[in-house]
Design a protein around this motif. Structure first.
Motif, PDB file in Angstrom:
ATOM      1  N   PRO A  34      51.925  28.889  50.333  1.00  0.00           N
ATOM      2  CA  PRO A  34      50.883  29.520  49.515  1.00  0.00           C
ATOM      3  C   PRO A  34      49.510  28.968  49.870  1.00  0.00           C
ATOM      4  CG  PRO A  34      52.100  27.908  48.230  1.00  0.00           C
ATOM      5  CD  PRO A  34      52.833  28.047  49.536  1.00  0.00           C
ATOM      6  N   PRO A  35      48.461  29.717  49.599  1.00  0.00           N
ATOM      7  CA  PRO A  35      47.111  29.219  49.871  1.00  0.00           C
ATOM      8  C   PRO A  35      46.844  27.925  49.113  1.00  0.00           C
ATOM      9  CG  PRO A  35      47.072  31.563  49.366  1.00  0.00           C
ATOM     10  CD  PRO A  35      48.455  31.078  49.061  1.00  0.00           C
ATOM     11  N   PRO A  36      46.052  27.027  49.688  1.00  0.00           N
ATOM     12  CA  PRO A  36      45.729  25.786  48.983  1.00  0.00           C
ATOM     13  C   PRO A  36      44.856  26.057  47.762  1.00  0.00           C
ATOM     14  CG  PRO A  36      44.407  25.985  50.975  1.00  0.00           C
ATOM     15  CD  PRO A  36      45.405  27.102  51.021  1.00  0.00           C
ATOM     16  N   ALA A  37      44.849  25.113  46.853  1.00  0.00           N
ATOM     17  CA  ALA A  37      43.996  25.239  45.668  1.00  0.00           C
ATOM     18  C   ALA A  37      42.539  25.126  46.073  1.00  0.00           C
ATOM     19  CB  ALA A  37      44.351  24.148  44.665  1.00  0.00           C
ATOM     20  N   SER A  38      41.700  25.922  45.448  1.00  0.00           N
ATOM     21  CA  SER A  38      40.271  25.911  45.751  1.00  0.00           C
ATOM     22  C   SER A  38      39.510  26.562  44.608  1.00  0.00           C
ATOM     23  CB  SER A  38      39.985  26.656  47.063  1.00  0.00           C
ATOM     24  OG  SER A  38      38.622  26.988  47.187  1.00  0.00           O
ATOM     25  N   ALA A  39      38.636  25.795  43.967  1.00  0.00           N
ATOM     26  CA  ALA A  39      37.819  26.353  42.895  1.00  0.00           C
ATOM     27  C   ALA A  39      36.866  27.414  43.433  1.00  0.00           C
ATOM     28  CB  ALA A  39      37.042  25.232  42.198  1.00  0.00           C
ATOM     29  N   LEU A  40      36.365  27.194  44.645  1.00  0.00           N
ATOM     30  CA  LEU A  40      35.478  28.179  45.251  1.00  0.00           C
ATOM     31  C   LEU A  40      36.211  29.488  45.493  1.00  0.00           C
ATOM     32  CD1 LEU A  40      32.802  29.027  46.493  1.00  0.00           C
ATOM     33  CD2 LEU A  40      33.478  27.860  48.621  1.00  0.00           C
ATOM     34  N   ALA A  41      37.444  29.403  45.967  1.00  0.00           N
ATOM     35  CA  ALA A  41      38.238  30.615  46.158  1.00  0.00           C
ATOM     36  C   ALA A  41      38.465  31.328  44.828  1.00  0.00           C
ATOM     37  CB  ALA A  41      39.568  30.280  46.820  1.00  0.00           C
ATOM     38  N   ASP A  42      38.720  30.570  43.774  1.00  0.00           N
ATOM     39  CA  ASP A  42      38.892  31.180  42.453  1.00  0.00           C
ATOM     40  C   ASP A  42      37.659  31.990  42.071  1.00  0.00           C
ATOM     41  OD1 ASP A  42      41.350  29.919  42.255  1.00  0.00           O
ATOM     42  OD2 ASP A  42      40.619  28.284  40.981  1.00  0.00           O
ATOM     43  N   THR A  43      36.502  31.400  42.261  1.00  0.00           N
ATOM     44  CA  THR A  43      35.253  32.076  41.907  1.00  0.00           C
ATOM     45  C   THR A  43      35.039  33.333  42.737  1.00  0.00           C
ATOM     46  OG1 THR A  43      34.198  30.008  41.225  1.00  0.00           O
ATOM     47  CG2 THR A  43      32.743  31.820  41.823  1.00  0.00           C
ATOM     48  N   LEU A  44      35.190  33.203  44.048  1.00  0.00           N
ATOM     49  CA  LEU A  44      34.916  34.339  44.929  1.00  0.00           C
ATOM     50  C   LEU A  44      35.916  35.470  44.720  1.00  0.00           C
ATOM     51  CD1 LEU A  44      33.851  32.677  48.308  1.00  0.00           C
ATOM     52  CD2 LEU A  44      32.413  33.664  46.518  1.00  0.00           C
ATOM     53  N   LEU A  45      37.178  35.147  44.553  1.00  0.00           N
ATOM     54  CA  LEU A  45      38.162  36.207  44.360  1.00  0.00           C
ATOM     55  C   LEU A  45      37.965  36.924  43.028  1.00  0.00           C
ATOM     56  CD1 LEU A  45      40.507  37.110  46.284  1.00  0.00           C
ATOM     57  CD2 LEU A  45      39.381  34.950  46.903  1.00  0.00           C
ATOM     58  N   GLU A  46      37.559  36.184  41.992  1.00  0.00           N
ATOM     59  CA  GLU A  46      37.272  36.837  40.712  1.00  0.00           C
ATOM     60  C   GLU A  46      36.107  37.806  40.854  1.00  0.00           C
ATOM     61  OE1 GLU A  46      36.135  35.724  36.063  1.00  0.00           O
ATOM     62  OE2 GLU A  46      36.439  34.120  37.536  1.00  0.00           O
ATOM     63  N   ARG A  47      35.065  37.372  41.570  1.00  0.00           N
ATOM     64  CA  ARG A  47      33.911  38.246  41.779  1.00  0.00           C
ATOM     65  C   ARG A  47      34.276  39.439  42.657  1.00  0.00           C
ATOM     66  NH1 ARG A  47      28.797  34.145  43.036  1.00  0.00           N
ATOM     67  NH2 ARG A  47      28.857  32.978  41.071  1.00  0.00           N
ATOM     68  N   LEU A  48      34.965  39.165  43.763  1.00  0.00           N
ATOM     69  CA  LEU A  48      35.326  40.229  44.695  1.00  0.00           C
ATOM     70  C   LEU A  48      36.139  41.324  44.027  1.00  0.00           C
ATOM     71  CD1 LEU A  48      36.432  38.488  48.033  1.00  0.00           C
ATOM     72  CD2 LEU A  48      34.647  40.224  47.785  1.00  0.00           C
ATOM     73  N   THR A  49      37.142  40.918  43.279  1.00  0.00           N
ATOM     74  CA  THR A  49      38.050  41.900  42.697  1.00  0.00           C
ATOM     75  C   THR A  49      37.426  42.627  41.505  1.00  0.00           C
ATOM     76  OG1 THR A  49      39.110  40.110  41.430  1.00  0.00           O
ATOM     77  CG2 THR A  49      40.144  40.761  43.509  1.00  0.00           C
ATOM     78  N   THR A  50      36.220  42.230  41.135  1.00  0.00           N
ATOM     79  CA  THR A  50      35.453  42.962  40.128  1.00  0.00           C
ATOM     80  C   THR A  50      34.448  43.892  40.794  1.00  0.00           C
ATOM     81  OG1 THR A  50      35.651  41.147  38.535  1.00  0.00           O
ATOM     82  CG2 THR A  50      33.885  42.745  38.166  1.00  0.00           C
ATOM     83  N   VAL A  51      33.710  43.349  41.771  1.00  0.00           N
ATOM     84  CA  VAL A  51      32.603  44.074  42.396  1.00  0.00           C
ATOM     85  C   VAL A  51      33.086  45.145  43.376  1.00  0.00           C
ATOM     86  CG1 VAL A  51      30.621  43.803  43.943  1.00  0.00           C
ATOM     87  CG2 VAL A  51      30.975  42.176  42.079  1.00  0.00           C
ATOM     88  N   TYR A  52      34.036  44.801  44.214  1.00  0.00           N
ATOM     89  CA  TYR A  52      34.485  45.759  45.231  1.00  0.00           C
ATOM     90  C   TYR A  52      35.123  47.017  44.628  1.00  0.00           C
ATOM     91  CZ  TYR A  52      33.740  43.167  49.646  1.00  0.00           C
ATOM     92  OH  TYR A  52      33.197  42.557  50.752  1.00  0.00           O
ATOM     93  N   PRO A  53      36.100  46.882  43.725  1.00  0.00           N
ATOM     94  CA  PRO A  53      36.722  48.113  43.205  1.00  0.00           C
ATOM     95  C   PRO A  53      35.724  49.033  42.496  1.00  0.00           C
ATOM     96  CG  PRO A  53      38.110  46.225  42.725  1.00  0.00           C
ATOM     97  CD  PRO A  53      36.802  45.683  43.232  1.00  0.00           C
ATOM     98  N   ALA A  54      34.729  48.441  41.837  1.00  0.00           N
ATOM     99  CA  ALA A  54      33.743  49.258  41.121  1.00  0.00           C
ATOM    100  C   ALA A  54      32.931  50.125  42.076  1.00  0.00           C
ATOM    101  CB  ALA A  54      32.813  48.361  40.312  1.00  0.00           C
ATOM    102  N   ALA A  55      32.848  49.709  43.332  1.00  0.00           N
ATOM    103  CA  ALA A  55      32.065  50.457  44.329  1.00  0.00           C
ATOM    104  C   ALA A  55      32.934  51.360  45.189  1.00  0.00           C
ATOM    105  CB  ALA A  55      31.304  49.473  45.223  1.00  0.00           C
ATOM    106  N   GLY A  56      34.221  51.417  44.899  1.00  0.00           N
ATOM    107  CA  GLY A  56      35.133  52.196  45.721  1.00  0.00           C
ATOM    108  C   GLY A  56      34.906  53.695  45.612  1.00  0.00           C
ATOM    109  N   ASN A  57      35.320  54.383  46.667  1.00  0.00           N
ATOM    110  CA  ASN A  57      35.203  55.839  46.713  1.00  0.00           C
ATOM    111  C   ASN A  57      36.540  56.387  47.222  1.00  0.00           C
ATOM    112  OD1 ASN A  57      34.800  58.512  47.824  1.00  0.00           O
ATOM    113  ND2 ASN A  57      32.589  58.173  47.690  1.00  0.00           N
ATOM    114  N   PRO A  58      37.335  56.988  46.349  1.00  0.00           N
ATOM    115  CA  PRO A  58      38.681  57.426  46.750  1.00  0.00           C
ATOM    116  C   PRO A  58      38.691  58.425  47.908  1.00  0.00           C
ATOM    117  CG  PRO A  58      38.460  57.430  44.358  1.00  0.00           C
ATOM    118  CD  PRO A  58      37.091  57.196  44.914  1.00  0.00           C
ATOM    119  N   PHE A  59      37.710  59.310  47.944  1.00  0.00           N
ATOM    120  CA  PHE A  59      37.670  60.301  49.029  1.00  0.00           C
ATOM    121  C   PHE A  59      37.351  59.628  50.358  1.00  0.00           C
ATOM    122  CE2 PHE A  59      36.610  62.588  45.099  1.00  0.00           C
ATOM    123  CZ  PHE A  59      37.606  63.557  45.129  1.00  0.00           C
ATOM    124  N   ARG A  60      36.391  58.711  50.334  1.00  0.00           N
ATOM    125  CA  ARG A  60      36.060  57.969  51.550  1.00  0.00           C
ATOM    126  C   ARG A  60      37.227  57.073  51.956  1.00  0.00           C
ATOM    127  NH1 ARG A  60      31.283  55.167  50.148  1.00  0.00           N
ATOM    128  NH2 ARG A  60      30.250  57.188  50.281  1.00  0.00           N
TER     129      ARG A  60
END
Length: 233
Positions: free
Chosen positions: A5-31
């Motif tokens: 499994p990936p190693p523990a990382s507080a920075l990874a926790d922060t970035l993945l929480e942000r990514l999985t919030t910001v990216y899906p909101a900008a998604g375009n199903p047709f594209r």
């Protein structure tokens, strides 16, 4: 490493929480459907074009500290564990930016990424910028490329062929030529094309050497490899 499994990382926790919030909101199903078709169904997409995705990534990264090697591993592995390709692209961009913060011990992580949802869109950047960066920083890793070139996985072999793509004058020509000959009869299109691409790129630095190599060994190379190698010569 494959099942670790990936190693523990507080920075990874922060970035993945942000990514999985910001990216899906900008998604375009047709594209997203268009992107899936273009990439031959290699992975699902959210449908975010590259300029927009990179702008969103800057927002995600805003105010975060520089990573260490453990952070890089955790972020990349966790991104690649997500299905949508944009997360994989984020990881590749992140590693390109921070590869100099990683030691030779990062190579198994890079190999794991190369062999995860493998397609040219991620493998080629990992090869030239991440694996290549690691080998450039620690030439002893070149011996690992001599192992990778014989790997049964064509994407690992392609990575070995492309890892010197940005080396220019620092290219180990003997190793490059040996690798090209070693896999010259490979049945996979992407390996044969990588042979030609690696030769073509080195031809920008040493055109006479590449031309001489192709002249001497063209009968062993596939027509695709020869055509790609001589495209600009």
């Amino acid at each position: 490493m494959t099942d670790t499994p990936p190693p523990a990382s507080a920075l990874a926790d922060t970035l993945l929480e942000r990514l999985t919030t910001v990216y899906p909101a900008a998604g375009n199903p047709f594209r997203a459907q268009e992107m899936v078709a273009y990439m031959k169904g290699a992975a699902p997409f959210l449908g975010i074009r590259t300029p927009e995705r990179r702008a969103l990534s800057r927002t995600v990264l805003d105010g975060t500290p520089r990573p260490d090697e453990t952070d890089c591993a955790a972020i990349a592995l966790r991104c690649f564990a997500l299905p949508e390709r944009e997360y994989h692209y984020f990881a590749v961009d992140y590693l390109r930016r921070h590869v100099k913060r990683c030691s030779s011990g990062f190579l198994p992580v890079a190999r794991r990424l190369v062999t995860t949802v493998s397609w040219w869109d991620t493998v080629d950047h990992l090869a030239a910028h991440v694996v290549g960066g690691l080998v450039a920083a620690d030439p002893a890793l070149a011996a690992e490329m001599d192992v990778w070139i014989d790997d049964e996985d064509p994407w690992v072999a392609r990575t070995a062929l492309l890892h010197q793509l940005r080396f220019k004058d620092a290219t180990d020509a003997d190793r490059l030529f040996a690798h090209c000959l070693r896999r010259s009869a490979h049945p996979d299109f992407f390996v044969r094309k990588a042979i030609g691409w690696s030769l073509r790129e080195y031809g920008r630095t040493a055109p006479a050497e590449v031309r001489a190599f192709v002249t001497a060994h063209g009968s062993r190379l596939s027509p695709l490899s020869v055509r790609e190698a001589l495209k600009n010569l």
